[in-house]
Write an enzyme that holds these catalytic residues in place. Structure first.
Site, PDB file in Angstrom:
ATOM      1  N   ILE A  54       0.869  -1.146  -0.164  1.00 18.31           N
ATOM      2  CA  ILE A  54      -0.187   0.079   0.149  1.00 18.31           C
ATOM      3  C   ILE A  54       0.839   1.185  -0.029  1.00 18.31           C
ATOM      4  O   ILE A  54       1.966   1.036   0.720  1.00 18.31           O
ATOM      5  CB  ILE A  54      -1.152   0.003   1.347  1.00 18.31           C
ATOM      6  CG1 ILE A  54      -2.045  -1.187   1.071  1.00 18.31           C
ATOM      7  CG2 ILE A  54      -1.731   1.304   1.171  1.00 18.31           C
ATOM      8  CD1 ILE A  54      -2.737  -1.384   2.285  1.00 18.31           C
ATOM      9  N   GLU A  55       0.675   2.086  -0.913  1.00 18.57           N
ATOM     10  CA  GLU A  55       1.464   3.174  -1.145  1.00 18.57           C
ATOM     11  C   GLU A  55       1.121   4.247   0.091  1.00 18.57           C
ATOM     12  O   GLU A  55      -0.223   4.409   0.335  1.00 18.57           O
ATOM     13  CB  GLU A  55       1.276   3.970  -2.393  1.00 18.57           C
ATOM     14  CG  GLU A  55       2.068   5.159  -2.828  1.00 18.57           C
ATOM     15  CD  GLU A  55       1.754   6.312  -2.143  1.00 18.57           C
ATOM     16  OE1 GLU A  55       2.714   6.947  -1.333  1.00 18.57           O
ATOM     17  OE2 GLU A  55       0.608   6.897  -2.261  1.00 18.57           O
ATOM     18  N   ARG A  86       5.844   9.155   8.639  1.00 17.24           N
ATOM     19  CA  ARG A  86       5.709  10.436   7.867  1.00 17.24           C
ATOM     20  C   ARG A  86       4.062  10.457   7.689  1.00 17.24           C
ATOM     21  O   ARG A  86       3.560   9.416   7.384  1.00 17.24           O
ATOM     22  CB  ARG A  86       6.349  10.181   6.498  1.00 17.24           C
ATOM     23  CG  ARG A  86       6.304  11.538   5.375  1.00 17.24           C
ATOM     24  CD  ARG A  86       7.106  11.179   4.277  1.00 17.24           C
ATOM     25  NE  ARG A  86       8.277  11.204   4.743  1.00 17.24           N
ATOM     26  CZ  ARG A  86       9.332  10.749   3.766  1.00 17.24           C
ATOM     27  NH1 ARG A  86       8.799  10.182   2.866  1.00 17.24           N
ATOM     28  NH2 ARG A  86      10.816  11.115   4.145  1.00 17.24           N
ATOM     29  N   GLY A  87       3.792  11.588   7.598  1.00 21.98           N
ATOM     30  CA  GLY A  87       2.240  11.729   7.552  1.00 21.98           C
ATOM     31  C   GLY A  87       1.420  11.137   8.655  1.00 21.98           C
ATOM     32  O   GLY A  87       0.087  10.515   8.312  1.00 21.98           O
ATOM     33  N   LYS A  91       1.314   7.607   0.720  1.00 23.40           N
ATOM     34  CA  LYS A  91       0.661   8.741   0.970  1.00 23.40           C
ATOM     35  C   LYS A  91      -0.663   8.501   0.498  1.00 23.40           C
ATOM     36  O   LYS A  91      -1.588   9.368   1.255  1.00 23.40           O
ATOM     37  CB  LYS A  91       1.326   9.735  -0.340  1.00 23.40           C
ATOM     38  CG  LYS A  91       0.570  11.050  -0.227  1.00 23.40           C
ATOM     39  CD  LYS A  91       1.009  11.902  -1.465  1.00 23.40           C
ATOM     40  CE  LYS A  91       0.205  13.415  -1.517  1.00 23.40           C
ATOM     41  NZ  LYS A  91       0.734  14.186  -2.355  1.00 23.40           N
ATOM     42  N   ASP A 144      14.209   8.439   3.823  1.00 25.19           N
ATOM     43  CA  ASP A 144      13.200   7.622   4.712  1.00 25.19           C
ATOM     44  C   ASP A 144      14.401   7.138   5.725  1.00 25.19           C
ATOM     45  O   ASP A 144      15.393   6.355   5.600  1.00 25.19           O
ATOM     46  CB  ASP A 144      12.981   6.186   4.036  1.00 25.19           C
ATOM     47  CG  ASP A 144      12.002   6.762   3.007  1.00 25.19           C
ATOM     48  OD1 ASP A 144      10.771   7.796   3.366  1.00 25.19           O
ATOM     49  OD2 ASP A 144      11.704   6.058   2.065  1.00 25.19           O
ATOM     50  N   CYS A 179      12.631   7.668  -0.793  1.00 24.31           N
ATOM     51  CA  CYS A 179      11.648   7.419  -1.447  1.00 24.31           C
ATOM     52  C   CYS A 179      11.795   7.127  -2.907  1.00 24.31           C
ATOM     53  O   CYS A 179      12.288   7.957  -3.509  1.00 24.31           O
ATOM     54  CB  CYS A 179      10.515   8.397  -0.997  1.00 24.31           C
ATOM     55  SG  CYS A 179       8.922   8.125  -2.225  1.00 24.31           S
TER      56      CYS A 179
END
EC number: 1.7.1.13
Length: 286
Positions: free
Chosen positions: A92-93, A262-263, A95, A201, A194
């Site tokens: 699963i990507e 991240r995020g 972002k 990363d 990335c």
């Protein structure tokens, strides 16, 4: 062995990703925001097929920014622990995962079970594989622990480094066949980039193995060589696993990396040929 040629430059599966593009943030539920990337893109490059994988394991995700509205419209928050099987067709990507979770923010759910079931269904459909989801409510936040990876850290080795290009040949002739050991090593110096955006990363990695003793300096040079390597987290871990099996002839092997978040998401790929992941506990940098 996995020399650094680029299997991704012409991959049409990557062209449609939202990663690296300007994005509108949606606050109402939309499962179509999720995007998968075929695991075969990387596995073909390291001579793996879905029918004969040398490992089992999971992509272990932690979602720290999960929020929705209850049936009365009151905001709720939680942490989600997600495990995605290594056998899923897609990874699963990240972002798209973040955007998908954001779409829960202004969406009403009858109860926490409905949130959990929605996550399992949508993530499983995107990944085309088995997914488990554990939702941690605020009343349990206080028992969440920060830990260190098991084993001996190899980062204090006093080596000189001048080459930061990925090179699995650092593992060439790195074992002592006269010493058969069972040991656990770790490093906090893992850094890759990335695949799409080249953003750094940052991660820590644990390597538990049985077999000929591995030269720790050569292992550290190999891990440092990922520093300018562009690949998704999950792909890096599988590459490390394959290289260690090829060059070091490990009879048993686990590679487990924990990357900084991240995020609001961290990704912690786990691959082993003899054990299974236990409880997921974050590291200090996560």
């Amino acid at each position: 062995m996995t020399h650094n040629h680029d299997p991704y430059s012409d991959a049409k599966e990557l062209a449609g990703l939202t990663l690296g593009k300007a994005t509108d943030y949606q606050a109402e539920y939309d499962a179509s925001l999720l995007q998968g990337v075929p695991r075969s893109l990387n596995r073909n490059a390291i001579n793996l097929t879905a029918e004969s994988l040398p490992f089992h394991g999971a992509d272990i995700w932690t979602a720290y920014e999960l929020s929705w509205l209850n049936a009365k419209g009151k905001p709720m928050v939680a942490i989600a622990d997600i495990q995605l099987s290594h056998e899923s067709q897609n990874l699963i990507e990240s972002k798209s995962f973040k955007l998908y979770l954001n779409s829960f923010n202004q969406t009403k759910f009858d109860n926490i079970d409905a949130v959990q079931k929605t996550l399992v269904q949508d993530l499983g459909e995107c990944a085309q594989g088995q997914v488990t989801v554990k939702i941690i409510e605020p009343k349990s936040f206080g028992i969440q622990r920060v830990v260190e990876l098991p084993g001996t850290c190899i980062d204090d080795l006093d080596i000189e480094v001048s080459d930061y290009d990925f090179n699995p040949d650092y593992l060439e002739n790195s074992t002592d066949d006269k010493q058969i050991v069972a040991e656990t090593l770790n490093s906090n110096l893992l850094k890759s980039n990335c695949l799409i955006t080249s953003q750094p990363d940052w991660g820590s990695v644990m390597i538990r193995y049985q077999g000929p003793k591995i030269d720790r300096e050569k292992l550290l040079r190999y891990l440092i060589s990922f520093r300018q390597h562009n690949e998704f987290h999950e792909q890096c871990v599988e590459r490390i696993f394959v290289d260690l099996k090829h060059y070091c002839h490990c009879t048993k092997l686990t590679v487990y990396a924990r990357y900084t978040r991240r995020g609001g998401l961290d990704i912690n790929p786990y691959r082993s040929d003899f054990e299974h992941p236990g409880e997921s506990h974050r590291l200090a940098r996560q």
